[in-house]
Design a protein around this motif. Sequence first.
Motif, PDB file in Angstrom:
ATOM      1  N   CYS A   1      -6.957   4.532  -3.201  1.00 46.00           N
ATOM      2  CA  CYS A   1      -7.269   5.631  -4.112  1.00 46.00           C
ATOM      3  C   CYS A   1      -8.173   5.157  -5.246  1.00 46.00           C
ATOM      4  O   CYS A   1      -9.106   5.862  -5.617  1.00 46.00           O
ATOM      5  CB  CYS A   1      -5.975   6.242  -4.657  1.00 46.00           C
ATOM      6  N   GLN A   2      -7.912   3.985  -5.770  1.00 48.78           N
ATOM      7  CA  GLN A   2      -8.778   3.453  -6.824  1.00 48.78           C
ATOM      8  C   GLN A   2     -10.187   3.213  -6.302  1.00 48.78           C
ATOM      9  O   GLN A   2     -11.166   3.533  -6.965  1.00 48.78           O
ATOM     10  CB  GLN A   2      -8.195   2.162  -7.385  1.00 48.78           C
ATOM     11  N   ARG A   3     -10.280   2.641  -5.114  1.00 50.55           N
ATOM     12  CA  ARG A   3     -11.595   2.328  -4.547  1.00 50.55           C
ATOM     13  C   ARG A   3     -12.428   3.585  -4.332  1.00 50.55           C
ATOM     14  O   ARG A   3     -13.637   3.579  -4.559  1.00 50.55           O
ATOM     15  CB  ARG A   3     -11.423   1.596  -3.215  1.00 50.55           C
ATOM     16  N   PHE A   4     -11.794   4.677  -3.889  1.00 51.78           N
ATOM     17  CA  PHE A   4     -12.535   5.888  -3.567  1.00 51.78           C
ATOM     18  C   PHE A   4     -12.489   6.947  -4.674  1.00 51.78           C
ATOM     19  O   PHE A   4     -13.004   8.046  -4.487  1.00 51.78           O
ATOM     20  CB  PHE A   4     -12.019   6.492  -2.263  1.00 51.78           C
ATOM     21  N   GLY A   5     -11.877   6.642  -5.819  1.00 48.41           N
ATOM     22  CA  GLY A   5     -11.801   7.614  -6.908  1.00 48.41           C
ATOM     23  C   GLY A   5     -10.925   8.802  -6.573  1.00 48.41           C
ATOM     24  O   GLY A   5     -11.216   9.930  -6.984  1.00 48.41           O
ATOM     25  N   ILE A   6      -9.860   8.555  -5.847  1.00 43.98           N
ATOM     26  CA  ILE A   6      -8.936   9.608  -5.414  1.00 43.98           C
ATOM     27  C   ILE A   6      -7.735   9.627  -6.360  1.00 43.98           C
ATOM     28  O   ILE A   6      -7.232   8.586  -6.756  1.00 43.98           O
ATOM     29  CB  ILE A   6      -8.479   9.353  -3.965  1.00 43.98           C
ATOM     30  N   HIS A   7      -7.304  10.815  -6.711  1.00 41.72           N
ATOM     31  CA  HIS A   7      -6.119  10.976  -7.548  1.00 41.72           C
ATOM     32  C   HIS A   7      -4.877  10.791  -6.681  1.00 41.72           C
ATOM     33  O   HIS A   7      -4.818  11.306  -5.570  1.00 41.72           O
ATOM     34  CB  HIS A   7      -6.089  12.361  -8.192  1.00 41.72           C
ATOM     35  N   LEU A   8      -3.873  10.083  -7.192  1.00 43.41           N
ATOM     36  CA  LEU A   8      -2.638   9.835  -6.446  1.00 43.41           C
ATOM     37  C   LEU A   8      -1.447  10.323  -7.252  1.00 43.41           C
ATOM     38  O   LEU A   8      -1.267   9.935  -8.406  1.00 43.41           O
ATOM     39  CB  LEU A   8      -2.481   8.342  -6.140  1.00 43.41           C
ATOM     40  N   LEU A   9      -0.663  11.205  -6.645  1.00 45.43           N
ATOM     41  CA  LEU A   9       0.596  11.655  -7.237  1.00 45.43           C
ATOM     42  C   LEU A   9       1.723  11.149  -6.345  1.00 45.43           C
ATOM     43  O   LEU A   9       1.629  11.234  -5.123  1.00 45.43           O
ATOM     44  CB  LEU A   9       0.667  13.179  -7.304  1.00 45.43           C
ATOM     45  N   ASN A  10       2.775  10.641  -6.957  1.00 45.22           N
ATOM     46  CA  ASN A  10       3.916  10.125  -6.218  1.00 45.22           C
ATOM     47  C   ASN A  10       5.123  11.003  -6.515  1.00 45.22           C
ATOM     48  O   ASN A  10       5.581  11.062  -7.650  1.00 45.22           O
ATOM     49  CB  ASN A  10       4.183   8.668  -6.626  1.00 45.22           C
TER      50      ASN A  10
END
Length: 125
Positions: A85-94
């Motif tokens: 997610c960091q590499r692709f600029g993706i938001h991550l919700l857990n």
Amino acid sequence: KHGSMVYMISDFRRIESIQRYLGRLSRHNDVVMILISDPMEYQAPEPGLYPVTDGRRQLLWNTLANAATFKQKFMQRFEYLHSLCQRFGIHLLNLSTHREILKPLRNGLHQTRQKNLFMGKLDAD
């Protein structure tokens, strides 16, 4: 469609199989990955043999042998997902199945929207 908001909701157990598509998807869209996890994924029950079924077959789940690796395996998967997610600029919700989901989901999506508004990625309502 380019410029869309894409939500992916999963346990992401087989994230490696879609990894190559994430870069392309996130290049032209805002992507939010919502990880759904359960405490059983990172905290084994008391050591023993437990019957489990998929509705057709029944197996015995042996937690005697692998109880110590539960948390380690989950954390490895989470760290891998986080780095993607960091590499692709993706938001991550857990989100976890043992906690209330609506409030954390609403807060996470609101933060994502605010970040995108700040970056000029979404039109204001």
